[in-house]
Scaffold this motif. Structure first.
Motif, PDB file in Angstrom:
ATOM      1  N   LEU A   1      -0.211   1.106  -6.114  1.00 27.61           N
ATOM      2  CA  LEU A   1      -1.566   0.699  -6.507  1.00 27.61           C
ATOM      3  C   LEU A   1      -1.963   1.286  -7.864  1.00 27.61           C
ATOM      4  CD1 LEU A   1      -3.384   0.730  -3.056  1.00 27.61           C
ATOM      5  CD2 LEU A   1      -2.361  -1.183  -4.294  1.00 27.61           C
TER       6      LEU A   1
ATOM      7  N   GLY B   1      -4.651   2.538   1.308  1.00 25.17           N
ATOM      8  CA  GLY B   1      -5.121   1.311   0.667  1.00 25.17           C
ATOM      9  C   GLY B   1      -6.615   1.141   0.656  1.00 25.17           C
ATOM     10  N   HIS B   2      -7.321   2.142   1.108  1.00 26.40           N
ATOM     11  CA  HIS B   2      -8.780   2.122   1.125  1.00 26.40           C
ATOM     12  C   HIS B   2      -9.324   3.256   0.270  1.00 26.40           C
ATOM     13  CE1 HIS B   2     -10.012  -0.873   4.102  1.00 26.40           C
ATOM     14  NE2 HIS B   2      -8.875  -0.629   4.713  1.00 26.40           N
TER      15      HIS B   2
ATOM     16  N   HIS C   1       0.809  -1.216   0.000  1.00 26.12           N
ATOM     17  CA  HIS C   1       0.000   0.000   0.000  1.00 26.12           C
ATOM     18  C   HIS C   1       0.841   1.264   0.000  1.00 26.12           C
ATOM     19  CE1 HIS C   1      -2.699  -3.210   1.367  1.00 26.12           C
ATOM     20  NE2 HIS C   1      -3.436  -2.649   0.451  1.00 26.12           N
TER      21      HIS C   1
ATOM     22  N   THR D   1      -6.563   8.302  -7.446  1.00 24.56           N
ATOM     23  CA  THR D   1      -5.964   8.901  -6.250  1.00 24.56           C
ATOM     24  C   THR D   1      -5.284  10.225  -6.562  1.00 24.56           C
ATOM     25  OG1 THR D   1      -3.855   7.803  -6.694  1.00 24.56           O
ATOM     26  CG2 THR D   1      -5.411   6.618  -5.296  1.00 24.56           C
TER      27      THR D   1
ATOM     28  N   GLU E   1      -7.608   3.633  -5.817  1.00 25.23           N
ATOM     29  CA  GLU E   1      -8.055   3.038  -4.556  1.00 25.23           C
ATOM     30  C   GLU E   1      -9.568   3.120  -4.532  1.00 25.23           C
ATOM     31  OE1 GLU E   1      -6.242   5.001  -1.259  1.00 25.23           O
ATOM     32  OE2 GLU E   1      -4.397   3.844  -1.377  1.00 25.23           O
TER      33      GLU E   1
END
Lengths: 386, 386, 386, 386
Positions: A289, B108-109, A271, A298, A293
């Motif tokens: 990532l 990560g969310h 992450h 992001t 997300e």
């Protein structure tokens, strides 16, 4: 924003209608032609790419250099159509139809599935449409989407990560450098060492009558945070991009950021930590990532890779079965590319461009390009101040 | 056929409305509950899975055991809602709102993206919906799709291919054996050796406060040739499945058949030769392309893999920044699963089931399930005779 | 099945892409041209209709007289484009743009709304697309839909019910007789008395520099019972037809069967009793509801009427205001039709044809036209035996 | 923005899922209940309306009085379900199923079409869903749409124009006065004279065992100019509203502004002259076209009328035929409303509200309600300055 494409590989033309564009968008034939030209280049292409030098005709929706908001019609002529008029006739030339009938499906193509599904006894009725020629139409649509992205400060680069077993090493480049270097590389590769090996591998495959696939990567910078949405599964933007990539002819997979590698690593190595500064607002310390997300962007660069299988039109034949006689035959092909991965990276760029432009217009519906730009600017400030 | 899901992780319930089902479909609560139960099992799950034992309520569209063609409403209660009524109140309890506000986004969310996009100063307004709890609703929808597939002789299996760096070895099993063996494995793995290693790896991760991702595979047999279509890019079925897989929480990639390996091999080692016999009609000697050519099913088993990143709710904290104070903090999490890959394989099965059932109804529109079955049978004969 | 249209009134061409057609459909350029020709006829049309004699070019999706299932491209050239090339140039001819700019919006047109919405200072950027010329493209799409309907024994007729205050008296005719008689009438009217009065009224309007609207009726026979559905509001077929009719330029209303008269009558005088005979199965004693109950077809003829306002391009001017100078002016028009109702009845027929063909393909499987026909036949027997 | 409704007339509940709402929208249960209550009032309703007093439960998507952008679930219970549990059981109670089977289709309902289409031998499997009870769900969705419209200064009124042969005379009222007066009228009529006659007519119909239909009108003020679009037929807003209106149970027609009268008048008496003033910008001298030109809003009030046929559940029976025995019977009904037109005007208001809110969200960016309001304000200024 939506579009339909039409046209066969050896018919008179490809046609695209794009509906839902904002008005006042500066519309550049040159920029669309540039994308079409990029799609036709690349080490390892066959002879047809030299025959066709695609150019777009704009037949509606644009006036005095700008969109009017009316649907845009783009046409790309098939230059060698003159030699195919009889074979591709719309009239019921029954004798010709019988004489030219193809009853031999090629493995690795839509040939057999399409023939059975649509009850075609002439496989040409499938292959003319399933041909990768159609990707020229999708590139044209993507090139129009790029006109929107460009106005909003969003940049797209594509490059070849691997061909066959040759893998490029990652290089630290700005997106502008990526664009320049990939453009100069005959295989659209950023790593000069790998580039040489890829070209050698293609030469060898050609000699052996074999073909090569590979992996392409698309990077998008300048994307505002928050495109797509987590609230319903079918609004996640990464998932839509996945559909767009896998729908490219011969693509068998797609991944974002670390991709399949993320399944092997531990959570602590996957992450991206959240950082903040007064100047830049919120950001991420890393981009493992790949810019997504929760199905939303992001604000970090989007990084997506797709894998293309080797083109199935092989000199080295595969066994198949005639749909009429049921006789086994060796599916040899007269003429073909041995590696279309560099071109596929251009296609990938442009289908990604479409998805991003569309999600931009979903977040910032816009009757005029100025409204869109204003909104994006205002939103960026808001993100910064959050 | 379409569906919408709604509901939060700690709200009263998840709700699904499915519209467009054929009538007369035998509708089994037990079979839906079975899929929901399968999703809750798996070595490495946290405590919540033991609190919730999901059961579905059928609140419309079904009468005397069969669908009526009216929309079906499914509800899955959140059993611990009673403890969350105040925090999740719909009424404007302003004091409570202020007291319970979450201002610390987890890396990560969807937390940060969602908060900025929708201008939420309480991150709970994002995380309640972006939670993987929602996959229970998608499993329920997929379980309904399976009722249709079952009537048409289509079978789905799912299993875990890898967790972290432990990879299962391929085993030659019938689909029924796969279903049995994966069901008995705590990690849904077909390879007993790998199974042990996976469990040990999970134990270790748990001890270290880390988490694990992995790769899952879904296999579908009995699919008629010719679902999906090559004629327009957005009708390719593999691409739709790609969207469905990537839209599962925490999935970062998808591949079909050889997948990314296809980019490394030569053309002669990738495609599937076409064979024919009087008894079986046309078929393929191998299934490297995973059941798809030209975006259409070949009649061979569909083989699709997806990669799940390690769940981001880590004991071992990542750095993040408070959205109010802008202070850096360590994003530690009280309670969590350390590996959700086995459960994710159940989710993957069910989202694939939905896509296949939908494409079945696009090829064979069906007001009653009997019409559908009749059509599929008739078409299968036609494929055989082609 | 879906389609997009593109093209301006004075651009080079209209383009239509139709996606989702069954394969093997006999495709007749003559039949499409026939519908285009019908749209151009009619007492009361202006000079442009004599300039353009529309013919379709088929540029994809058809081979040797049949559809291949690939998207079909239809092009209708604008014959007088040669005189408009500069005014309609796609290139940024800035001087020309300034010189030719239209700043005077006409009442009753999209001119003002479109200019403000899309921020056009040249009203031509609106009117070129909002022109009724676009209906030629929709007629072409409808004509293709009719090819499907014809294969399934579904017949469509259209006629003019009223022009201005002249109303036709109902006449008892078979659908074939309706088709013949309306075709022979210069105003597409079935009642010879009314026909004469309509023509006289048009002559008078022309003399006075005024224009006339009217009411058209479309009748469809042979429609299977059960198209559309009651299960969700957006699947009701009558409602979709309502959208299609009202979306025709200048249409301000739509009604089915008794229509607005149904609001005045008592319940006992509105509904249709159900009858049954061994030979014909279930039917209705009357058809006051115009072929629909519960959003589904009853098997009785569909009867739908639409109202067209008088065309706003008047010799007799209306007041308007220049968007630049804000000066009031009299919106006089150089050249125009005084009554387009007969042509509008042809447009109405064809947009209804599209909706019915589409709902047919939603109810019945149809990768090939033969599958569709077989299914429709089988279903009709089933309806008979119910 | 999209929604699905589910639920039967005598099942446990109606369910609505609304997806795509902006976040931060103040969400008032009271306002939704108010619309539900309005739908249940009206002179001439039967007993059931007294049994059910609809209230909405909010089960997702709302927290502390505001939307979170997650899908909203609304549930309306059927209060008398307790008496119907066996008849409406989801379990296969075969004896019950046989005993309660309805084999007698009522004329004027979906009964026969639905039974044949979906192969139901128990007509209850159709009528439970085709019942006008479903309009409560659509009113709930529309009431949510109104929350958005209210924030943007858009107001909706509905009233009854005619019942049977009694027509209200037009009265000059502000929209606020219309809302007040129609709310006080037992038949939602603005003309006190007509009101009395309508009530007398209803009394008489009830006595005679007959039923009455009528015409309702919806007026919307404050709508920004330029919703909808002329650029493609399926984006015209008036046409979408036409679909929404005709899809209401028992509606047989729809018209805008002058509507069918526009077909009778001369062109010079139909269109609206364009005016301009520094204070108000562009406007129209009249509003004969009902707020639409070119499928776009003009900024003038939207005026749309729909016609409802008399409810077919008659005391005075119509002939029909049993689907099993094929015996003719008189379709008498035990209990029913004699006139549902006042309630239908509330339904019409709310389905129009939905279409306008949706088109608003298509034109303006709106992840949050504040963005939407800001944009609408900014655009209104821009329109004023054009």
């Amino acid at each position: 924003m939506r579009y339909l494409t039409a046209g066969e590989s050896h018919g008179p033309q490809l046609t695209v209608i794009i509906e839902g564009l904002p008005s006042q968008l500066p519309f550049s034939k040159e920029k669309i032609d540039w994308q079409l030209a990029r799609r036709q280049k690349g080490y390892g292409r066959g002879r047809r790419m030299q025959i066709e030098t695609d150019q777009v005709q704009i037949l509606s929706g644009v006036r005095f250099g700008k969109t009017t908001a009316a649907p845009v019609t783009l046409v790309i002529e098939n230059k060698d159509w003159k030699h195919w008029q009889k074979i591709m006739a719309t009239e019921p030339l029954l004798e010709e139809a019988e004489k030219r009938r193809i009853s031999r499906p090629r493995p690795g193509h839509a040939d057999l599935n399409g023939a059975i599904k649509y009850n075609h006894r002439d496989i040409r009725d499938v292959l003319e449409r399933s041909s990768a020629r159609e990707t020229a139409a999708r590139v044209a649509a993507g090139a129009v989407a790029r006109l929107i992205l460009e106005e909003c400060g969003i940049t797209i680069a594509g490059h070849v990560v691997s061909i066959g077993e040759v893998e490029a090493q990652p290089v630290a480049l700005s997106i502008e450098e990526m664009i320049d270097r990939s453009e100069q590389s005959p295989v659209r590769c950023l790593d000069p060492e790998a580039e040489k090996k890829m070209m050698a591998l293609i030469d060898q495959a050609k000699k052996e009558g074999d073909s090569l696939g590979g992996i392409v990567e698309v990077i998008v910078t300048g994307v505002p945070l928050g495109l797509g949405s987590h609230v319903h599964w079918d609004r996640k933007l990464d998932a839509k991009i996945a559909q767009a990539i896998v729908s490219i002819n011969a693509f068998k997979g797609v991944e974002f950021g670390l991709g399949f590698e993320a399944g092997r690593r531990k959570g602590s190595e996957v992450h991206d930590e959240i950082v903040w500064s007064k100047e830049k607002g919120f950001g991420r310390a890393t981009n493992r990532l790949g810019g997504f997300e929760g199905g939303m962007t992001t604000g970090e660069p989007i990084v997506v890779r797709g894998v293309m299988k080797p083109i199935p039109t092989l000199y080295k034949p595969l066994m198949s079965v005639d749909i009429d006689s049921k006789e086994v035959f060796a599916a040899s092909i007269e003429r073909s590319d041995s590696c279309a991965v560099p071109a596929a990276s251009v296609v990938a760029e442009n289908v990604v461009a479409w998805e991003i432009a569309q999600s931009l217009l979903e977040k910032f519906p816009a009757d005029t390009i100025d409204e869109l730009k204003e909104q994006v600017t205002r939103y960026r400030e808001q993100v910064l101040r959050f």
